[in-house]
Design a protein around this motif. Structure first.
Motif, short mmCIF file in Angstrom:
data_model
loop_
_atom_site.label_atom_id
_atom_site.label_comp_id
_atom_site.label_asym_id
_atom_site.label_seq_id
_atom_site.Cartn_x
_atom_site.Cartn_y
_atom_site.Cartn_z
N TRP A 17 10.85 69.25 -7.44
CA TRP A 17 10.40 70.47 -6.76
C TRP A 17 10.37 70.24 -5.26
N SER A 18 10.79 69.09 -4.80
CA SER A 18 10.67 68.63 -3.42
C SER A 18 9.20 68.62 -3.00
N GLY A 19 8.94 68.43 -1.71
CA GLY A 19 7.55 68.43 -1.25
C GLY A 19 6.83 67.11 -1.46
N GLY A 20 5.50 67.19 -1.46
CA GLY A 20 4.65 66.00 -1.41
C GLY A 20 4.94 64.92 -2.42
N VAL A 21 5.11 65.30 -3.68
CA VAL A 21 5.36 64.29 -4.72
C VAL A 21 6.69 63.60 -4.46
N PHE A 22 7.67 64.38 -4.07
CA PHE A 22 8.99 63.83 -3.75
C PHE A 22 8.90 62.85 -2.58
N TYR A 23 8.15 63.22 -1.54
CA TYR A 23 8.00 62.33 -0.39
C TYR A 23 7.41 60.98 -0.82
N GLU A 24 6.41 61.07 -1.71
CA GLU A 24 5.75 59.84 -2.15
C GLU A 24 6.73 58.96 -2.93
N GLN A 25 7.57 59.60 -3.78
CA GLN A 25 8.56 58.84 -4.55
C GLN A 25 9.56 58.16 -3.60
N ALA A 26 9.94 58.90 -2.55
CA ALA A 26 10.90 58.33 -1.60
C ALA A 26 10.24 57.21 -0.80
N ARG A 27 9.00 57.45 -0.36
CA ARG A 27 8.29 56.48 0.46
C ARG A 27 8.10 55.16 -0.29
N GLN A 28 7.83 55.26 -1.60
CA GLN A 28 7.59 54.05 -2.37
C GLN A 28 8.88 53.39 -2.86
N GLY A 29 10.01 53.91 -2.44
CA GLY A 29 11.28 53.26 -2.75
C GLY A 29 11.78 53.47 -4.17
N PHE A 30 11.36 54.55 -4.84
CA PHE A 30 11.84 54.79 -6.20
C PHE A 30 13.17 55.54 -6.19
N LEU A 31 13.56 56.05 -5.01
CA LEU A 31 14.77 56.87 -4.94
C LEU A 31 15.85 56.16 -4.14
N ARG A 32 17.06 56.58 -4.39
CA ARG A 32 18.18 55.97 -3.70
C ARG A 32 18.64 56.86 -2.54
N PRO A 33 18.66 56.31 -1.32
CA PRO A 33 19.16 57.11 -0.20
C PRO A 33 20.67 57.33 -0.35
N ILE A 34 21.11 58.57 -0.22
CA ILE A 34 22.53 58.84 -0.43
C ILE A 34 23.16 59.47 0.82
N THR A 35 22.48 59.34 1.95
CA THR A 35 22.97 59.96 3.18
C THR A 35 24.42 59.59 3.45
N GLY A 36 24.74 58.29 3.31
CA GLY A 36 26.08 57.82 3.61
C GLY A 36 27.14 58.38 2.66
N MET A 37 26.71 58.79 1.47
CA MET A 37 27.67 59.27 0.48
C MET A 37 27.92 60.77 0.57
N ILE A 38 27.10 61.45 1.38
CA ILE A 38 27.31 62.89 1.54
C ILE A 38 28.29 63.08 2.69
N GLY A 39 29.54 63.32 2.34
CA GLY A 39 30.57 63.48 3.37
C GLY A 39 30.50 64.85 4.02
N ASP A 40 31.37 65.04 5.03
CA ASP A 40 31.38 66.32 5.74
C ASP A 40 31.71 67.50 4.82
N ASP A 41 32.64 67.25 3.86
CA ASP A 41 33.02 68.37 2.98
C ASP A 41 31.85 68.79 2.09
N TRP A 42 31.09 67.79 1.62
CA TRP A 42 29.91 68.10 0.80
C TRP A 42 28.89 68.86 1.64
N ARG A 43 28.64 68.35 2.86
CA ARG A 43 27.69 69.00 3.75
C ARG A 43 28.09 70.44 4.04
N ALA A 44 29.41 70.67 4.14
CA ALA A 44 29.89 72.01 4.47
C ALA A 44 29.63 72.99 3.33
N GLU A 45 29.76 72.50 2.09
CA GLU A 45 29.61 73.45 0.97
C GLU A 45 28.15 73.63 0.56
N ALA A 46 27.28 72.63 0.86
CA ALA A 46 25.88 72.73 0.43
C ALA A 46 25.05 73.47 1.47
#
Lengths: 327, 419
Positions: B89-118
């Motif tokens: 649902w994004s928001g607070g719980v999501f931030y906590e999951q990201a902060r504690q390292g349970f999630l995988r950062p995918i910034t590098g895998m989101i290319g320009d074409d993906w960014r353009a369509e999303a």
């Protein structure tokens, strides 16, 4: 180990007495009984009662969201522990939070109302219907029904009753021809009083049953003797029934106070602690400000406070009021 | 030496490629229950198509009831049975999951074409401290609904509302006409927080809220937040809500709204179905309803085109394989979202999908989202569970007259500092 051998009395006779007692104990089969039945109970008590309590006290000096196995454990993904040590800060915050003060005073109100309204009411009803008769059985059942209902269901039912839009409150308004409907749960001055009323309604039947059991144990001879001596019904209650019922009353006070400290399920469906945090109890406060807001450390601190209040009351009460009865 | 390294590297690479091509990779997806059969069908179709097009990958999906999902997730994420993608649902719980390292950062895998369509706003909602962790699916927007018949009866024209003052004037006019101006389920404090938060957005803009949350410019204890409280109190002082609004939860309130209980209702797009389900008369039809964006506040820095609402999607867990990210792109991509839009299943976040929405009301919400210059996540989620909860608290406490706008600002800042 028996108590005698554990206390290390120097005298030889005591030693022999201890050993003999132990042999008797073993031969009587009580030891087998103890070894069979004690470990499971002890295990369950430790796992489900002692460990959570200890855990809560270990968590309370941390700022922790509940993610990770425990706040002090190192998280390799972040290079830090899952929680941060904050010492007494959770307790300080608690002390300075107005909603906590309200929750504590509300819990105190439940205790007062239980002791001075609920228990007397239960006692009067018990005195009226303790004797065995067909009609009394029916009344007993009726008065006991609220206690059988699940707490959450009770809360929901009463929230419909108090609902000024579609509920009984609306119907009452229409019948009486009043202009404005009554919304007790939406009114800060009324919300908690409405909850108090429901608590009295829900639990008086339980205490009534304790008293009925106590009253039925009182020997008829005593009452008949008093009557022959010219005692009025009120005097019989005052000088015979109440003193003999006192052990039951002390038990019911004990349950009532500890129960008051734990009120939660009725509050949530009725007001959820509102309007603007005016109707929280200690437990609903713990749940809302601790767990819902991802502050497990803070919630644990509330739990520790609650535990201390409960334990201090329990030991003081057992050590004073209930000891006097045993003596 | 260098050539040796290159050869070795090439061999390793070849080995890796061969390895992934041979081995069957399973991508495990965990979703909340999709009670709407159409929505579930969209998932099933997406997975079937993806599996058929990608022979080396098998996507499996599991559904869990909302509350069970919330309760089991923390434990699940720490176990070997963690899914590769899960609903958020994004928001607070999501931030906590990201902060504690349970999630995988995918910034590098989101290319320009993906960014353009999303959707940029949606991607931002599923990012934490500059890193993307997931892709958005549905968006929710909050607007002022109005009941056309009742508005006409009260002699007001909600479409003429441009400013907060206009709105207050109409509320007053409706009240004078003997009709309840607004329905709100005040026992759920988040319904009240909509007013407080949207005023904040119009007064300081999404930027201003962000600045406060970072503790700059006095954090929350500044004149902007005091003004938010003051404008909110101007509404409260008109006694605009139905009787007993503090004792009613959202579900019941929207039932009252569906039964034609008031002229206005500040709520999200989901209310279209919710009011019909909760009302005793079948609810209001599309023809009876209209929506307007939350009006501007005079002297405020936030544009009317800034939107406020929710965003949900799927996020990637820390041990997920690259295939999971590839599937995520397809799963949250144009094909399923356009289907959702055409079927009126939800309001999609993908810009090309939003115009395909057909329902006359949802279409307006989609347009609102399409024109959005900034999407602010619900404040009770965006600011984290604790500070967000405090926003809800002060919204209710201001309504009951327990605190002043100044005290509200101070409470928020104090809570922020404790975080």
């Amino acid at each position: 180990m028996t108590a005698a051998s554990a206390t290390h009395h120097p005298s030889a006779s005591d030693e022999r007495y201890g050993a003999a007692a132990f042999r008797r104990f073993r031969q009587s089969g009580k030891l087998t009984l103890l070894l069979t039945f004690l470990p499971p109970a002890l295990l369950i008590f430790t796992i489900f009662v002692m460990l959570p309590m200890l855990n809560a006290s270990f968590f309370s000096p941390y700022k922790w969201s509940g993610y990770g196995p425990a706040p002090w454990i190192f998280n390799a993904d972040t290079g830090q522990t899952f929680g941060d040590w904050v010492g007494l800060r959770n307790f300080q915050q608690l002390a300075g939070h107005s909603a906590f003060a309200t929750a504590a005073s509300n819990t105190f109100k439940i205790i007062l109302v239980s002791l001075f309204i609920q228990l007397p009411l239960a006692l009067v009803l018990a005195l009226m219907i303790y004797e065995k008769s067909y009609a009394n059985t029916i009344f007993r059942l009726i008065f006991f029904v609220p206690y059988i209902l699940a707490e959450v269901a009770t809360g929901l039912i009463w929230s419909f009753v108090f609902d000024g839009n579609y509920g009984l409150s609306r119907t009452a308004t229409d019948v009486l021809g009043l202009e404005e409907a009554f919304f007790p749960l939406a009114d800060k001055d009324w919300a908690f009083n409405a909850i108090l009323a429901v608590i009295v309604w829900k639990y008086f039947g339980f205490h009534m049953m304790i008293y009925i059991a106590g009253l039925q144990n009182i020997s008829r001879d005593l009452i008949d003797a008093a009557r022959i001596d010219g005692a009025t019904p009120l005097e019989i209650v005052r000088y015979i029934k109440l003193p003999l019922l006192w052990p039951a009353i002390t038990i019911s006070i004990f349950y009532s106070v500890l129960g008051a400290l734990q009120v939660f399920d009725i509050v949530m469906p009725m007001t959820a602690g509102g309007p603007s945090n005016s109707s929280h109890t200690l437990v609903s406060y713990l749940y809302n400000f601790g767990f819902i807001r991802l502050r497990v450390g803070f919630g644990s601190a509330v739990g520790v406070v609650l535990f201390i209040i409960g334990i201090v009351f329990a030991f003081t009460y057992r050590g004073t009021v209930q000891r006097r009865i045993a003596a | 030496m260098n050539t040796m390294k290159q050869i070795a590297g090439a061999m390793m690479l070849a080995g890796l490629v061969a390895g992934t091509a041979d081995a069957e990779t399973t991508v495990k997806v965990l979703s909340i229950n999709r009670d709407s059969p159409e929505w579930k069908q969209i998932y099933t179709d997406a997975i079937t198509e993806y599996n058929a097009a990608n022979p080396g990958v098998t996507v499996e999906i599991e559904y869990m009831e909302d509350e069970a999902f919330k309760q089991k997730l923390p434990t699940l994420l720490q176990s070997d049975a963690a899914p590769d993608l899960f609903f958020s649902w994004s928001g607070g719980v999501f931030y906590e999951q990201a902060r504690q390292g349970f999630l995988r950062p995918i910034t590098g895998m989101i290319g320009d074409d993906w960014r353009a369509e999303a959707s940029a706003g949606g991607l931002a909602a599923l990012s934490y401290e500059g890193e993307n962790y997931g892709a958005p699916e549905a968006a929710q927007n909050v607007a002022i609904w109005y009941n056309k018949e009742l508005a006409a009866k009260a002699g007001v024209d909600p479409t003429a509302i441009k400013t907060w003052d206009d709105f207050l004037e109409q509320v007053k006019a409706v009240k004078d006409a003997g009709i309840t101006p607004i329905i709100v389920g005040g026992q759920d404090k988040w319904t009240l927080h909509f007013y407080y938060s949207m005023l904040a957005m119009r007064i300081m803009g999404g930027e201003g809220i962000l600045t406060s949350s970072l503790g700059e410019n006095g954090g929350f204890d500044n004149e902007d937040w005091v003004r938010v409280g003051q404008e909110y109190l101007r509404l409260i002082e008109l006694e605009p809500f139905q009787e007993g609004y503090l004792g009613v939860k959202y579900d019941q309130a929207t039932g009252l709204w569906g039964d034609g209980g008031a002229v206005f209702h500040l709520m999200g797009d989901w209310d279209l179905g919710a009011q019909r389900a909760a009302s005793s008369s079948g609810g209001l039809s599309n023809e009876q309803l209209g929506i307007i964006p939350f009006p501007a506040v005079e002297g405020g820095r936030g544009a009317v085109t800034e939107t406020f609402g929710g965003a949900s999607g799927f996020v990637v867990t820390k041990n997920a394989p690259d295939e999971a990210v590839d599937f995520l792109r397809y799963f949250m991509g144009p094909v399923p979202q356009e289907n959702a839009a055409r079927g009126g299943v939800y309001i999609p976040t993908i810009p090309t999908a939003a115009p395909l929405v057909e329902d006359s009301i949802l279409k307006q919400f989609a347009a609102l989202g399409g024109k959005s210059t900034f999407h602010q996540l619900f404040l009770d989620q965006a600011l984290g569970a604790d500070l967000g909860g405090a926003v809800n608290d002060v919204s209710a406490q201001l309504a009951t007259g327990d605190i002043t706008p100044e005290e509200a600002a101070a409470i928020l800042e104090e809570t922020r500092q404790f975080q």
